[in-house]
Design a protein around this motif. Structure first.
Motif, PDB file in Angstrom:
ATOM      1  N   THR A  85       0.979  -1.285  -0.055  1.00 48.76           N
ATOM      2  CA  THR A  85      -0.134   0.051   0.261  1.00 48.76           C
ATOM      3  C   THR A  85       0.873   1.298   0.012  1.00 48.76           C
ATOM      4  O   THR A  85       1.788   1.442   0.930  1.00 48.76           O
ATOM      5  CB  THR A  85      -0.738  -0.130   1.163  1.00 48.76           C
ATOM      6  OG1 THR A  85      -1.541  -1.247   1.302  1.00 48.76           O
ATOM      7  CG2 THR A  85      -1.907   1.232   1.107  1.00 48.76           C
ATOM      8  N   ILE A  86       0.729   2.013  -0.849  1.00 43.25           N
ATOM      9  CA  ILE A  86       1.399   3.376  -1.037  1.00 43.25           C
ATOM     10  C   ILE A  86       0.418   4.514  -0.868  1.00 43.25           C
ATOM     11  O   ILE A  86      -0.671   4.496  -1.664  1.00 43.25           O
ATOM     12  CB  ILE A  86       2.030   3.606  -2.459  1.00 43.25           C
ATOM     13  CG1 ILE A  86       2.904   2.360  -2.687  1.00 43.25           C
ATOM     14  CG2 ILE A  86       2.821   4.883  -2.475  1.00 43.25           C
ATOM     15  CD1 ILE A  86       3.792   2.281  -3.808  1.00 43.25           C
ATOM     16  N   GLN A  92      -5.101   6.096  -1.216  1.00 40.83           N
ATOM     17  CA  GLN A  92      -4.083   4.804  -1.060  1.00 40.83           C
ATOM     18  C   GLN A  92      -4.273   3.941  -2.462  1.00 40.83           C
ATOM     19  O   GLN A  92      -5.303   3.963  -2.976  1.00 40.83           O
ATOM     20  CB  GLN A  92      -4.603   3.828   0.126  1.00 40.83           C
ATOM     21  CG  GLN A  92      -4.407   4.499   1.312  1.00 40.83           C
ATOM     22  CD  GLN A  92      -4.822   3.488   2.620  1.00 40.83           C
ATOM     23  OE1 GLN A  92      -5.664   2.727   2.277  1.00 40.83           O
ATOM     24  NE2 GLN A  92      -4.470   3.941   3.786  1.00 40.83           N
ATOM     25  N   VAL A  93      -3.020   3.656  -2.883  1.00 41.89           N
ATOM     26  CA  VAL A  93      -2.674   2.787  -4.038  1.00 41.89           C
ATOM     27  C   VAL A  93      -2.217   1.541  -3.503  1.00 41.89           C
ATOM     28  O   VAL A  93      -1.158   1.478  -2.840  1.00 41.89           O
ATOM     29  CB  VAL A  93      -1.790   3.437  -4.964  1.00 41.89           C
ATOM     30  CG1 VAL A  93      -1.599   2.586  -6.153  1.00 41.89           C
ATOM     31  CG2 VAL A  93      -2.501   4.795  -5.311  1.00 41.89           C
ATOM     32  N   MET A  94      -2.842   0.501  -4.045  1.00 45.00           N
ATOM     33  CA  MET A  94      -2.520  -0.824  -3.701  1.00 45.00           C
ATOM     34  C   MET A  94      -1.824  -1.612  -5.009  1.00 45.00           C
ATOM     35  O   MET A  94      -2.312  -1.416  -6.091  1.00 45.00           O
ATOM     36  CB  MET A  94      -3.667  -1.846  -3.284  1.00 45.00           C
ATOM     37  CG  MET A  94      -4.189  -1.467  -2.040  1.00 45.00           C
ATOM     38  SD  MET A  94      -5.430  -2.336  -1.489  1.00 45.00           S
ATOM     39  CE  MET A  94      -4.616  -3.659  -0.822  1.00 45.00           C
TER      40      MET A  94
END
Length: 104
Positions: A85-86, A92-94
């Motif tokens: 997760t970023i 949030q981008v997975m």
């Protein structure tokens, strides 16, 4: 020959003559067994002496399937995904790891 042997042979001959005309059928056996009382021990013995008939082909297929499942390596049926997760600007981008992308 002893006198006892001769006596036993005479009794056996008499018994065989009396019983020679009788037939013991399955129906008679079932009726005799139904009329007799059985103890707990007798009931357990009758259950343990029960004849079990298993068809050969389904039993062989079941054993082969059990053997195949037990030989398979662990985790072959499970899918493992690792996500990272970023966080970028409050969202949030997975990202999925260990996935190969190829061009056809």
């Amino acid at each position: 020959m002893n006198r006892e042997d001769i006596f036993k042979d005479d009794i056996k001959k008499i018994f065989d003559e009396e019983v020679s005309e009788m037939e013991f059928t399955d129906k008679m056996m079932d009726s005799i067994l139904d009329k007799t009382t059985r103890s707990r021990y007798g009931r357990i013995r009758s259950i343990l002496n029960y004849e079990l008939q298993i068809p050969l082909i389904p039993a062989a297929v079941a054993v082969a399937a059990l053997l195949a499942v037990s030989i398979m390596p662990e985790g072959i049926l499970e899918k493992h995904y690792r996500f990272t997760t970023i966080e970028i600007a409050g969202s949030q981008v997975m990202i999925q790891e260990n996935k190969e992308v190829t061009r056809k």
